[in-house]
Design an enzyme around this catalytic site. Structure first.
Site, PDB file in Angstrom:
ATOM      1  N   HIS A 194      40.245  -5.571  12.723  1.00 42.86           N
ATOM      2  CA  HIS A 194      40.272  -6.959  12.270  1.00 42.86           C
ATOM      3  C   HIS A 194      41.474  -7.356  11.813  1.00 42.86           C
ATOM      4  O   HIS A 194      42.225  -6.412  11.269  1.00 42.86           O
ATOM      5  CB  HIS A 194      39.100  -7.126  11.437  1.00 42.86           C
ATOM      6  CG  HIS A 194      37.689  -7.039  12.231  1.00 42.86           C
ATOM      7  ND1 HIS A 194      37.250  -8.201  13.176  1.00 42.86           N
ATOM      8  CD2 HIS A 194      36.597  -6.598  12.027  1.00 42.86           C
ATOM      9  CE1 HIS A 194      36.319  -7.940  13.458  1.00 42.86           C
ATOM     10  NE2 HIS A 194      35.659  -6.904  13.035  1.00 42.86           N
ATOM     11  N   GLU A 254      36.163 -15.671  15.376  1.00 42.54           N
ATOM     12  CA  GLU A 254      36.990 -16.761  15.855  1.00 42.54           C
ATOM     13  C   GLU A 254      38.216 -17.004  14.960  1.00 42.54           C
ATOM     14  O   GLU A 254      39.392 -17.071  15.163  1.00 42.54           O
ATOM     15  CB  GLU A 254      36.153 -18.112  16.144  1.00 42.54           C
ATOM     16  CG  GLU A 254      37.119 -19.023  16.764  1.00 42.54           C
ATOM     17  CD  GLU A 254      36.378 -20.141  17.175  1.00 42.54           C
ATOM     18  OE1 GLU A 254      37.084 -20.965  17.759  1.00 42.54           O
ATOM     19  OE2 GLU A 254      35.063 -20.201  16.985  1.00 42.54           O
TER      20      GLU A 254
END
Length: 308
Positions: A38, A110
């Site tokens: 991430h 997102e």
């Protein structure tokens, strides 16, 4: 049960932090050290010093560890093109002497895409891209040396690829995971060495494994993938230490227990891990959220790992 230390460095960790935990996991006898992939923190944490790239991290760990397995849970198909990803993973596998595993998913967060200028298509397109990436990456690795690989998909096209380099492992393990009831099991049946159910109530896990078994049978696969799960880790020598560790990560022990967490004293942790084994898991990814707490790793290594 094989136990893996699983980290979330986007929440705030330097490479040195990750190296210390990986070495503690290796020294403690854990099966693997995995990390998320991430680029943005989640929730009310600083995230400092900022995100680190998963595959750059694993390349460095490949030469600074010697035994432990290394991988992602999971890399996002939106982050990298499949050809360069296949090259990078194969190279890191060579650097490690054959200890790498690729967890690959469609991507879901997102905000991190917006923060770093990464396109974020619709859910359906993300699954389509994931499927094509799995076909391409595994196809490149399986192509015999001296032959070429081609692929003509909706989102990716490869022509006359030398399909090099090859990983040391043949095949290199691919992990697919998630809670989806149709496409996720189908992709696992077609491409995965391991199927992972992350952060679920233990009683809900067998049904998802059964979907993968059914999809594997429908695909003509002799044996389904290995089954695993991921769960938050919060173990202490007594209740006070458990609550201290829970407070350090901003969680409540009861909430973590209700959602499948490995929470409580070593004896309680062993009992919960045995429930995962009964559900069908043979490997468990222990989500370690406080990377400064190496005593936590040591406690699980000494008082839990030998008993599972």
């Amino acid at each position: 049960m094989r136990l893996v230390i699983f980290t979330e460095p986007q929440q705030g960790a330097s490479y040195d932090d990750l190296l210390r935990v990986a070495k503690a996991a290796e020294d403690g006898g854990f099966d693997g050290f995995f990390r998320s992939d991430h680029y943005l923190k989640m929730g009310d944490v600083s995230g400092l010093p900022g995100p680190t790239d998963a595959w750059i991290t694993l390349a460095a760990l490949a030469v600074q560890t010697s035994r432990i397995r290394l991988g992602t849970l999971v890399s996002s198909a939106t982050f990298r093109l499949p050809g360069p990803l296949a090259i990078a993973v194969a190279q890191v596998d060579a650097m490690s002497g054959g200890r790498i595993e690729l967890g690959l998913g469609g991507g879901w967060f997102e905000a991190e895409h917006q923060a770093y200028g990464i396109p974020f298509p619709s859910l359906g397109e993300r699954f389509d891209r994931l499927e094509e990436q799995l076909e391409i990456i595994t196809g490149l690795w399986k192509t015999p040396a001296g032959s070429t690989f081609a692929f003509d998909g909706k989102h990716y096209r490869l022509s006359d690829s030398p399909a090099l380099p090859k990983p040391v492992q043949s095949p290199l393990p691919v992990i697919v995971g998630g809670h989806g009831k149709k496409r996720t099991p189908d992709l696992a049946a077609r491409f995965a060495a391991e199927f992972n159910v992350p952060f679920a109530k233990i009683e809900d896990i067998p049904a998802q494994y059964e979907r993968v078994r059914a999809a594997s049978a429908a695909a003509g696969r002799a044996e389904p993938p290995v089954f695993s799960a991921a769960a938050v880790l919060c173990v202490g020598r007594d209740d006070a230490e458990v609550r201290r560790r829970a407070a350090a990560i901003g969680r409540e022990p009861e909430e973590m227990r209700e959602n499948g967490g490995i929470v409580g004293t070593p004896a309680e942790a062993i009992e919960t891990i045995q429930r995962y084994a009964a559900a069908g898991a043979s490997r468990l990814f222990l989500q370690l959220l406080d990377l400064s707490d190496l005593d936590h790793v040591g406690l699980v290594a000494s008082d839990v790992l030998p008993h599972v």
